[in-house]
Design a protein around this motif. Sequence first.
Motif, short mmCIF file in Angstrom:
data_model
loop_
_atom_site.label_atom_id
_atom_site.label_comp_id
_atom_site.label_asym_id
_atom_site.label_seq_id
_atom_site.Cartn_x
_atom_site.Cartn_y
_atom_site.Cartn_z
N ALA A 58 -2.59 -8.60 9.77
CA ALA A 58 -3.32 -7.73 9.25
C ALA A 58 -2.62 -6.19 9.50
CB ALA A 58 -4.85 -7.60 9.79
N ARG A 59 -2.13 -6.08 11.07
CA ARG A 59 -1.34 -5.15 11.36
C ARG A 59 -0.23 -4.76 10.46
NH1 ARG A 59 3.04 -4.09 14.99
NH2 ARG A 59 2.82 -1.77 15.52
N GLY A 60 0.42 -5.93 10.25
CA GLY A 60 1.55 -5.74 9.32
C GLY A 60 1.39 -5.58 7.84
N VAL A 61 0.44 -5.91 7.29
CA VAL A 61 0.13 -5.56 5.90
C VAL A 61 -0.34 -4.02 6.19
CG1 VAL A 61 -1.71 -5.96 4.31
CG2 VAL A 61 -0.72 -8.02 5.35
N ALA A 62 -0.99 -3.68 7.09
CA ALA A 62 -1.59 -1.99 7.10
C ALA A 62 -0.32 -1.30 7.26
CB ALA A 62 -2.63 -1.92 8.33
N ILE A 63 0.48 -1.86 8.09
CA ILE A 63 1.66 -0.93 8.24
C ILE A 63 2.57 -0.69 7.04
CG2 ILE A 63 4.20 -0.89 9.26
CD1 ILE A 63 2.82 -1.93 11.82
N THR A 64 2.68 -2.10 6.27
CA THR A 64 3.31 -1.96 4.73
C THR A 64 2.79 -1.08 3.84
OG1 THR A 64 4.22 -4.19 5.53
CG2 THR A 64 4.33 -3.50 3.10
N VAL A 65 1.51 -1.21 3.61
CA VAL A 65 0.67 -0.41 2.91
C VAL A 65 0.73 1.18 3.12
CG1 VAL A 65 -1.42 0.01 1.77
CG2 VAL A 65 -0.83 -2.42 2.21
N LEU A 66 0.82 1.48 4.39
CA LEU A 66 0.76 2.78 4.64
C LEU A 66 2.08 3.24 4.39
CD1 LEU A 66 -0.03 5.44 5.86
CD2 LEU A 66 0.30 4.39 8.08
N LEU A 121 9.74 15.24 3.41
CA LEU A 121 8.85 14.92 4.99
C LEU A 121 8.13 13.60 4.70
CD1 LEU A 121 7.65 15.76 7.70
CD2 LEU A 121 6.14 17.01 6.52
N LEU A 122 7.52 13.40 3.58
CA LEU A 122 6.62 12.30 3.56
C LEU A 122 7.71 11.29 3.27
CD1 LEU A 122 3.90 13.65 0.74
CD2 LEU A 122 3.56 12.66 3.13
N LEU A 123 8.75 11.12 2.66
CA LEU A 123 9.44 10.04 2.51
C LEU A 123 10.31 9.55 3.81
CD1 LEU A 123 10.80 8.33 0.21
CD2 LEU A 123 12.79 9.98 0.20
N VAL A 124 10.44 10.52 4.78
CA VAL A 124 10.72 10.42 6.09
C VAL A 124 9.58 9.43 6.75
CG1 VAL A 124 11.50 11.37 8.29
CG2 VAL A 124 12.81 12.01 6.03
N ALA A 125 8.53 10.09 6.49
CA ALA A 125 7.58 9.34 7.45
C ALA A 125 7.35 7.99 6.83
CB ALA A 125 6.17 10.22 7.19
N GLY A 126 7.15 7.88 5.72
CA GLY A 126 7.07 6.46 4.96
C GLY A 126 8.16 5.54 5.40
N LEU A 127 9.56 6.16 5.60
CA LEU A 127 10.54 5.04 5.96
C LEU A 127 10.40 5.00 7.40
CD1 LEU A 127 13.63 6.56 3.83
CD2 LEU A 127 12.42 4.29 3.55
#
Length: 172
Positions: free
Chosen positions: A23-31, A51-57
Amino acid sequence: MRHDLTPAGTTMSDGPRRSTHLARGVAITVLGWILVLAGVAAIFLPGPGLLLLVAGLAVLANRYEWAERRLEPVKVMAFKAAADGVQTWPRILGSVLGALLLGAVGVVWGLRPDAPDWWPIADRWWLIGGWGTGATLIVSALIALGFMVYSFRRFRGVPDYETAAEREARED
């Protein structure tokens, strides 16, 4: 590899721990993907795209090696753009005015005045989203102003600002 679904050494009897890990892995991936997609959209729309792109990566880099490899070049690009944006007063003034305009548009969007007479489609399509969209624009403006202050203090007047920006990006 980082994208294993179970931690090393777990067994089938580790069900609750395995479920939590999954569940943690799925949440990290989705976020991470939400942030990446929002960043790509914000490159073309008002908002802090890089900034959002850096945060997502950065979020995805916790799970995937491919994201970790792509994170540093995007960070360097973002820091160089930030440093470049504070090197001349016209750029600084243009950026500040742009951010203030973005915030003002957010306030107007949230207040949602009546559709003007020239609006060609149904009134319900005028300024869709109300305060949800307006707040997003206002937050984007505040983030932009914050990064301008950071960039001004960190990179303004630095002789080789591109090298300083690259060094800063790699240190984080």
